[in-house]
Design an enzyme around this catalytic site. Structure first.
Site, mmCIF file in Angstrom:
data_model
loop_
_atom_site.group_PDB
_atom_site.id
_atom_site.type_symbol
_atom_site.label_atom_id
_atom_site.label_comp_id
_atom_site.label_asym_id
_atom_site.label_seq_id
_atom_site.Cartn_x
_atom_site.Cartn_y
_atom_site.Cartn_z
ATOM 1 N N GLY A 149 105.809 -12.080 88.467
ATOM 2 C CA GLY A 149 106.185 -10.665 88.454
ATOM 3 C C GLY A 149 105.512 -9.892 87.324
ATOM 4 N N GLU B 176 102.191 -9.095 88.622
ATOM 5 C CA GLU B 176 102.357 -8.096 89.691
ATOM 6 C C GLU B 176 102.598 -6.717 89.098
ATOM 7 O OE1 GLU B 176 105.410 -10.495 91.717
ATOM 8 O OE2 GLU B 176 104.238 -10.150 93.530
ATOM 9 N N GLU C 283 104.111 -18.502 91.769
ATOM 10 C CA GLU C 283 105.320 -18.547 92.590
ATOM 11 C C GLU C 283 105.394 -19.780 93.482
ATOM 12 O OE1 GLU C 283 103.665 -15.871 91.821
ATOM 13 O OE2 GLU C 283 105.015 -14.183 91.479
ATOM 14 N N ALA D 25 109.374 -13.058 86.864
ATOM 15 C CA ALA D 25 110.769 -12.718 87.127
ATOM 16 C C ALA D 25 111.630 -13.671 86.298
ATOM 17 C CB ALA D 25 111.058 -12.889 88.605
HETATM 18 N N1 T1G Z 1 112.270 -16.735 83.297
HETATM 19 C C1 T1G Z 1 113.162 -17.099 82.360
HETATM 20 N N2 T1G Z 1 112.905 -17.984 81.360
HETATM 21 C C2 T1G Z 1 111.666 -18.487 81.325
HETATM 22 C C3 T1G Z 1 110.665 -18.147 82.263
HETATM 23 C C4 T1G Z 1 111.008 -17.216 83.275
HETATM 24 N N3 T1G Z 1 110.118 -16.815 84.200
HETATM 25 N N4 T1G Z 1 109.539 -18.821 81.951
HETATM 26 C C5 T1G Z 1 109.836 -19.553 80.863
HETATM 27 N N5 T1G Z 1 111.112 -19.357 80.486
HETATM 28 C C6 T1G Z 1 111.809 -19.962 79.338
HETATM 29 C C7 T1G Z 1 111.865 -21.482 79.452
HETATM 30 O O1 T1G Z 1 112.959 -21.895 80.261
HETATM 31 C C8 T1G Z 1 112.032 -21.870 78.005
HETATM 32 O O2 T1G Z 1 113.390 -21.642 77.671
HETATM 33 C C9 T1G Z 1 111.213 -20.815 77.260
HETATM 34 O O3 T1G Z 1 111.031 -19.733 78.181
HETATM 35 C C10 T1G Z 1 109.861 -21.295 76.800
HETATM 36 O O4 T1G Z 1 109.210 -21.921 77.909
HETATM 37 C C11 T1G Z 1 108.863 -11.559 91.723
HETATM 38 C C12 T1G Z 1 109.514 -14.294 92.032
HETATM 39 C C13 T1G Z 1 105.705 -18.872 80.384
HETATM 40 C C14 T1G Z 1 103.749 -20.451 80.361
HETATM 41 O O5 T1G Z 1 106.859 -19.350 87.042
HETATM 42 O O6 T1G Z 1 104.973 -21.261 83.132
HETATM 43 O O7 T1G Z 1 107.833 -13.874 88.977
HETATM 44 O O8 T1G Z 1 114.007 -23.989 77.251
HETATM 45 O O9 T1G Z 1 108.983 -24.228 76.905
HETATM 46 O O10 T1G Z 1 105.101 -23.982 77.034
HETATM 47 O O11 T1G Z 1 106.922 -12.536 92.539
HETATM 48 O O12 T1G Z 1 107.347 -21.371 80.598
HETATM 49 O O13 T1G Z 1 113.454 -22.438 75.357
HETATM 50 O O14 T1G Z 1 115.557 -22.098 76.718
HETATM 51 O O15 T1G Z 1 107.784 -23.564 79.025
HETATM 52 O O16 T1G Z 1 105.049 -21.716 75.857
HETATM 53 C C15 T1G Z 1 106.935 -16.755 87.836
HETATM 54 C C16 T1G Z 1 107.180 -20.120 84.389
HETATM 55 C C17 T1G Z 1 108.369 -16.536 88.107
HETATM 56 C C18 T1G Z 1 106.535 -18.824 84.740
HETATM 57 C C19 T1G Z 1 105.567 -20.603 78.617
HETATM 58 N N6 T1G Z 1 106.763 -17.188 86.488
HETATM 59 N N7 T1G Z 1 107.035 -20.389 82.980
HETATM 60 O O17 T1G Z 1 105.270 -21.955 78.354
HETATM 61 O O18 T1G Z 1 107.152 -22.558 76.755
HETATM 62 S S1 T1G Z 1 108.653 -16.117 89.799
HETATM 63 C C20 T1G Z 1 106.735 -18.499 86.185
HETATM 64 C C21 T1G Z 1 105.966 -20.979 82.448
HETATM 65 C C22 T1G Z 1 108.218 -14.511 89.929
HETATM 66 C C23 T1G Z 1 107.812 -12.564 91.447
HETATM 67 C C24 T1G Z 1 108.266 -13.968 91.324
HETATM 68 C C25 T1G Z 1 106.003 -21.311 80.992
HETATM 69 C C26 T1G Z 1 105.253 -20.292 80.110
HETATM 70 P P1 T1G Z 1 114.168 -22.604 76.684
HETATM 71 P P2 T1G Z 1 108.284 -23.170 77.699
HETATM 72 P P3 T1G Z 1 105.588 -22.577 76.938
#
Ligand code: T1G
Length: 686
Positions: free
Chosen positions: A107, A110, A130, A68
């Site tokens: 998401g 999912e 999450e 998400a």
């Molecule tokens: N949403 C928006 N921006 C995101 C993002 C996300 N989910 N994940 C990463 N970014 C941005 C981050 O801020 C950075 O931006 C850029 O991407 C590169 O990230 C409904 C509720 C994907 C493995 O928790 O684990 O889904 O600083 O430097 O090392 O059930 O980011 O460049 O402006 O970390 O290659 C679940 C979290 C959400 C994933 C990439 N998903 N992200 O790593 O690059 S909750 C997460 C990561 C959800 C549902 C629920 C990592 C990455 P900027 P980065 P990276």
């Protein structure tokens, strides 16, 4: 559907009888409102197109959907909601294939679970992280995954938040095909075959979750509660699976959603979102420049720090040269690296193959001429400025012209060290925490002379080493050790004022710290901080300054290494409360004429936390950190501050600037403004 720059974030293309739905929403194709709407739109169109038989959902750029859109969290949710989009996908009359690569998380995973078919590249990582954001999966992850791979593995994956490569799940029914390369081409072939097949029905999930006969809910619960250490989300994952495992999908989904919404609005979720954003912010250098490529590093000094740094560089697939003064010291250093790596094999953190690959990239020398190949050289010798200057002079004489010179000092004045070489602009601090190949935190010290390219290169290297990076300025102890010293001072002062060792440690641990502060001292060695402090003038205004530690050092109670410190230790190495320590400290307090009193646990936590808040505000005032939240990143990743509490400055922001001021005013009135300076509240208001 367009994004803010009017570019389509979801594109639909027809290739013969296959509809190709491509998401193009950099950087990680997160499920923003625009992406969700775009998907619904494309799926509806493809379903209405009579000649189309099958759909593919794929992504542009570097990854499938990473979850998400975290940027939309904390704002009012707008339609379409993800569970509805996934229901549309699941019920689509024409089968939908998810084509996975990169990091398919939250998401994103999912969504893939709701598709009828899943195809992946070998190296794809999938997971439901999450819990790391204080949540449970909110769009069917807790329901669909256990219907495909079973409750046991699902519970483990979802409650830990870890991601795994698809081959770890190869044996399950999760993937219909896994390819080593050419994902787009292979997915299209798969889709065309499916389209031509007479058996082109949409697959459905089993009615209930899959559970092994010997599965024991109680054992699982105990283990999850223990590992969660105060964090609510992993326990909620257990509750949801337990409560819904005999429910129909529809009811299970409703229960999951209800729990998800409750957690989303919790303080823990806000804290975890804060720290996620804070880590990303901290990783950005204060000046922009293109980083130089670093493939070959040299580490000077094969002691604990040097060998840890070398290990960490090898794990990042760099070539590493270890330099020592003598053949004997060198072979000890190389052996330490080997031991670090083999202990990682034992812990199953790396494979045998990785172990050998790493060692193939390691070599040692006692000759500084060999530095020529290194783009970056890290000095990790004895913590003494004069010795470090001699080492820097040697490096300066022999290294390549463009090489970057880094020092791993934890306290010393790198500004002065930088002036001892020909190009001070090439000098930077890389302050690793011990053990360097295990601890996530890395302070990148931007000296008075470091130029933008050196800084950018050091920070890019930190990222390559898989570290959580914080840029800091030069002062005694930089940001981490300086705040740690202030925290330690307060802990020690409370001992003099009558709190006992066990009470202090229990109060801090029960509040959420990973370890009690005095047990930490025993582990690292009480004389280490003591020796570092002795290089500085004694603060005359603070007569009790680290007197408890000094008393123990004088009694040769240095911690675990001498068999006793703040605690005694039994034969198994278990800490035991030792009343003689409290007595020694009491006598010291009497000499200093400090009045003693009884402490409550709340008071202990309050004083320790406010010491950190006060020092954090001063660090901002002094320009040592770029963002107040950098202090949170340091404490959560370096000192065991509970992540779900967001860090000391996040705690301050929860209280609000006025409350923080009031509390600091009270402490100042009691103990004086040299120890509790007037806070600059503008940092909390910004
Ligand atoms: N949403 C928006 N921006 C995101 C993002 C996300 N989910 N994940 C990463 N970014 C941005 C981050 O801020 C950075 O931006 C850029 O991407 C590169 O990230 C409904 C509720 C994907 C493995 O928790 O684990 O889904 O600083 O430097 O090392 O059930 O980011 O460049 O402006 O970390 O290659 C679940 C979290 C959400 C994933 C990439 N998903 N992200 O790593 O690059 S909750 C997460 C990561 C959800 C549902 C629920 C990592 C990455 P900027 P980065 P990276």
């Amino acid at each position: 559907m367009l994004n803010s720059s009017n570019k389509a974030v979801v594109n639909l293309q027809y290739l013969d009888k296959v509809a190709l739905i491509s998401i193009d929403y950099p950087p990680v194709n997160a499920l923003s409102q625009s992406v969700k709407s775009g998907l619904l739109d494309a799926i509806a169109k493809a379903n209405n197109q009579p000649e189309i038989n099958v759909m593919i959902i794929r992504c542009q750029s570097k990854t499938f959907i990473a979850g998400a859109d975290i940027k939309e969290f904390g704002k009012p949710a707008t339609e379409p909601f993800l569970p509805d989009v996934l229901e549309t996908i699941e019920k689509s009359p024409k089968p939908i294939i998810a084509s996975l690569f990169g990091t398919c998380l939250g998401g994103g995973f999912e969504l893939a679970l709701a598709c009828q078919y899943r195809i992946a590249l070998t190296q794809t990582k999938v997971g439901l992280p999450e819990v790391n954001l204080g949540l449970i999966p909110g769009s069917g992850g807790t329901q669909r995954l256990p219907r495909i791979i079973g409750v046991k593995q699902s519970l483990d994956l979802i409650s830990s938040g870890k991601s795994v490569t698809v081959n770890a799940l190869e044996k399950s029914e999760l993937f219909d095909a896994i390819y080593a390369q050419d994902l787009d081409e292979n997915t299209l072939n798969f889709a065309q075959n499916l389209s031509n097949s007479s058996n082109r029905i949409s697959k459905t999930l089993p009615e209930f979750m899959l559970i092994d006969d010997d599965f024991d809910w109680e054992i699982q619960k105990k283990s999850i509660v223990k590992k969660a250490r105060g964090s609510n989300a992993p326990v909620a994952v257990y509750d949801v699976l337990h409560h819904t495992h005999q429910m129909k999908l529809k009811d299970g989904l409703a229960y999951e959603r209800e729990t998800f919404l409750k957690l989303r609005d919790s303080e823990q979720a806000a804290a975890l979102r804060h720290i996620f954003a804070a880590e990303k912010k901290a990783a950005k250098p204060s000046q922009q420049a293109t980083a130089l490529n670093v493939n070959h590093v040299s580490v000077i000094g094969g002691g604990n720090m040097g060998s840890g740094i070398a290990t960490c560089a090898l794990l990042a697939k760099l070539q590493v040269l270890l330099i020592e003064q003598s053949e004997e010291a060198l072979s000890f250093g190389l052996e330490r690296v080997r031991k670090n790596l083999s202990s990682m094999v034992k812990l199953q953190r790396i494979s045998e193959q990785q172990y050998h690959d790493c060692l193939a990239q390691l070599y040692g020398s006692c000759d500084y001429h060999d530095l020529q190949k290194s783009e970056l050289i890290i000095e990790a010798v004895f913590e003494d400025l004069e010795i470090k200057k001699i080492v820097f002079a040697q490096i300066d004489k022999h290294c390549a012209l463009n090489a970057i010179l880094a020092s791993n000092t934890s306290y010393l004045d790198i500004n002065e060290l930088a002036l001892s070489v020909k190009q001070p602009e090439k000098v930077v601090g890389l302050h690793f925490f011990s053990p360097a190949h295990v601890m996530k935190l890395l302070e990148v010290v931007n000296t008075a002379s470091t130029n933008a390219q050196t800084l950018a290169t050091a920070m890019a290297l930190g990222k390559k080493l898989n570290k959580i990076i914080v840029e800091v300025g030069v002062c005694f102890g930089f940001a981490a050790n300086r705040t740690y010293t202030r925290y330690g001072r307060e802990i020690q002062q409370m001992l003099l004022e009558g709190a006992t060792v066990v009470q202090v440690d229990n109060a801090m641990k029960n509040w959420g710290m990973a370890m009690g502060p005095l047990a930490v001292q025993d582990l690292s060695g009480i004389e280490i901080g003591h020796n570092a402090r002795s290089t500085q003038p004694f603060p005359e205004h603070d007569q009790g300054y680290f007197r408890a530690a000094a008393t123990l050092v004088a009694a040769n109670r240095l911690g675990r290494k001498t068999g006793c410190g703040f605690y005694a230790y039994d034969e198994q190495g278990q800490a035991i409360a030792d009343p003689t320590v409290d007595q020694l400290i009491k006598e010291e307090a009497q000499k200093l004429q400090i009045k003693t009193k009884d402490f409550t646990d709340e008071e202990i936590v309050h004083r320790a936390l406010f010491a950190l808040i006060s020092e954090g505000l001063t660090l901002m005032d002094n320009g040592i950190v770029q963002n107040l939240s950098d202090v949170d990143v340091i404490w959560v990743n370096g000192y065991g501050f509970p992540r779900y509490k967001g860090g000391p400055m996040f705690q301050a922001s929860l209280m609000g600037a006025e409350k923080v001021k009031q509390e600091l005013d009270i402490l100042r009135a009691q103990f004086g403004n040299l120890i509790w300076p007037e806070p600059n509240l503008k940092w909390l208001n910004s």
